[in-house]
Write a protein that holds these residues in place. Sequence first.
Motif, PDB file in Angstrom:
ATOM      1  N   PRO A 176       0.818  -1.214   0.000  1.00 23.97           N
ATOM      2  CA  PRO A 176       0.000   0.000   0.000  1.00 23.97           C
ATOM      3  C   PRO A 176       0.852   1.266   0.000  1.00 23.97           C
ATOM      4  O   PRO A 176       1.972   1.268   0.528  1.00 23.97           O
ATOM      5  N   VAL A 177       0.319   2.324  -0.602  1.00 28.12           N
ATOM      6  CA  VAL A 177       1.003   3.614  -0.588  1.00 28.12           C
ATOM      7  C   VAL A 177       0.922   4.208   0.814  1.00 28.12           C
ATOM      8  O   VAL A 177       1.902   4.717   1.346  1.00 28.12           O
ATOM      9  N   ARG A 178      -0.271   4.123   1.403  1.00 28.95           N
ATOM     10  CA  ARG A 178      -0.476   4.617   2.764  1.00 28.95           C
ATOM     11  C   ARG A 178      -1.325   3.605   3.509  1.00 28.95           C
ATOM     12  O   ARG A 178      -2.426   3.278   3.087  1.00 28.95           O
ATOM     13  N   SER A 179      -0.826   3.130   4.618  1.00 26.38           N
ATOM     14  CA  SER A 179      -1.608   2.259   5.476  1.00 26.38           C
ATOM     15  C   SER A 179      -0.938   2.188   6.825  1.00 26.38           C
ATOM     16  O   SER A 179       0.289   2.196   6.923  1.00 26.38           O
ATOM     17  N   SER A 180      -1.760   2.147   7.851  1.00 27.97           N
ATOM     18  CA  SER A 180      -1.187   1.975   9.183  1.00 27.97           C
ATOM     19  C   SER A 180      -1.031   0.486   9.451  1.00 27.97           C
ATOM     20  O   SER A 180      -1.759  -0.344   8.917  1.00 27.97           O
ATOM     21  N   ARG A 181      -0.065   0.165  10.260  1.00 21.47           N
ATOM     22  CA  ARG A 181       0.154  -1.223  10.627  1.00 21.47           C
ATOM     23  C   ARG A 181      -0.831  -1.624  11.701  1.00 21.47           C
ATOM     24  O   ARG A 181      -1.214  -0.782  12.489  1.00 21.47           O
ATOM     25  N   PRO A 182      -1.290  -2.825  11.743  1.00 21.23           N
ATOM     26  CA  PRO A 182      -0.852  -3.985  10.972  1.00 21.23           C
ATOM     27  C   PRO A 182      -1.555  -4.054   9.610  1.00 21.23           C
ATOM     28  O   PRO A 182      -2.700  -3.639   9.457  1.00 21.23           O
ATOM     29  N   TYR A 183      -0.843  -4.600   8.648  1.00 23.02           N
ATOM     30  CA  TYR A 183      -1.436  -4.902   7.355  1.00 23.02           C
ATOM     31  C   TYR A 183      -0.759  -6.114   6.748  1.00 23.02           C
ATOM     32  O   TYR A 183       0.319  -6.532   7.177  1.00 23.02           O
ATOM     33  N   VAL A 184      -1.432  -6.687   5.744  1.00 20.79           N
ATOM     34  CA  VAL A 184      -0.994  -7.918   5.096  1.00 20.79           C
ATOM     35  C   VAL A 184      -0.964  -7.691   3.592  1.00 20.79           C
ATOM     36  O   VAL A 184      -1.859  -7.033   3.049  1.00 20.79           O
ATOM     37  N   VAL A 185       0.050  -8.237   2.924  1.00 17.96           N
ATOM     38  CA  VAL A 185       0.156  -8.161   1.470  1.00 17.96           C
ATOM     39  C   VAL A 185       0.268  -9.586   0.923  1.00 17.96           C
ATOM     40  O   VAL A 185       1.144 -10.347   1.338  1.00 17.96           O
ATOM     41  N   VAL A 186      -0.638  -9.928   0.010  1.00 23.02           N
ATOM     42  CA  VAL A 186      -0.568 -11.220  -0.678  1.00 23.02           C
ATOM     43  C   VAL A 186       0.175 -10.974  -1.986  1.00 23.02           C
ATOM     44  O   VAL A 186      -0.333 -10.297  -2.882  1.00 23.02           O
ATOM     45  N   ASP A 187       1.388 -11.502  -2.074  1.00 21.80           N
ATOM     46  CA  ASP A 187       2.195 -11.317  -3.283  1.00 21.80           C
ATOM     47  C   ASP A 187       1.604 -12.099  -4.454  1.00 21.80           C
ATOM     48  O   ASP A 187       0.927 -13.107  -4.262  1.00 21.80           O
ATOM     49  N   MET A 188       1.898 -11.644  -5.663  1.00 25.46           N
ATOM     50  CA  MET A 188       1.520 -12.386  -6.857  1.00 25.46           C
ATOM     51  C   MET A 188       2.274 -13.711  -6.840  1.00 25.46           C
ATOM     52  O   MET A 188       3.488 -13.728  -6.653  1.00 25.46           O
ATOM     53  N   PRO A 189       1.574 -14.827  -6.991  1.00 28.78           N
ATOM     54  CA  PRO A 189       2.253 -16.132  -6.962  1.00 28.78           C
ATOM     55  C   PRO A 189       3.278 -16.271  -8.084  1.00 28.78           C
ATOM     56  O   PRO A 189       3.103 -15.738  -9.183  1.00 28.78           O
ATOM     57  N   VAL A 190       4.343 -16.991  -7.800  1.00 33.34           N
ATOM     58  CA  VAL A 190       5.346 -17.341  -8.803  1.00 33.34           C
ATOM     59  C   VAL A 190       5.017 -18.766  -9.228  1.00 33.34           C
ATOM     60  O   VAL A 190       5.124 -19.698  -8.438  1.00 33.34           O
TER      61      VAL A 190
END
Length: 126
Positions: free
Chosen positions: A29-43
């Motif tokens: 995210p450009v702006r987000s307070s913690r906690p946060y989660v990012v699901v990466d694009m699968p390889v």
Amino acid sequence: MIAGTVLQAMLVARLRSVLTTASVFDAPPVRSSRPYVVVDMPVLTDWGTKDAAGREGRVVVQLFDGGEVPARLRDIAAAAEVAVLSAPAGLAGWRVASLSFVRSRVVREGDGWVGALEFRVRMLAG
């Protein structure tokens, strides 16, 4: 549809429905307070058979939190792991043949904590 895109969208939706204390994104995210989660694009790589297209690969769920200790991050990671491993097998145009836990890690980063959960996925078209 592209297998990785469909899988990532399903995991983002699944984690958003389960993780009530953290925001979930499909890109940093450009702006987000913690906690946060990012699901990466699968390889993904080819895992097809004679009569069906298939994909095998890794998908990483990154977790970010602040604080003195990583207790909250570990709780979020545990909930995220359960949510991913219990995800539905049916996707738009694809079926998850297997989804298994590979590894996890929590490390200190600056004034916060970063965690990562890695999963192996195998999918077949149809």
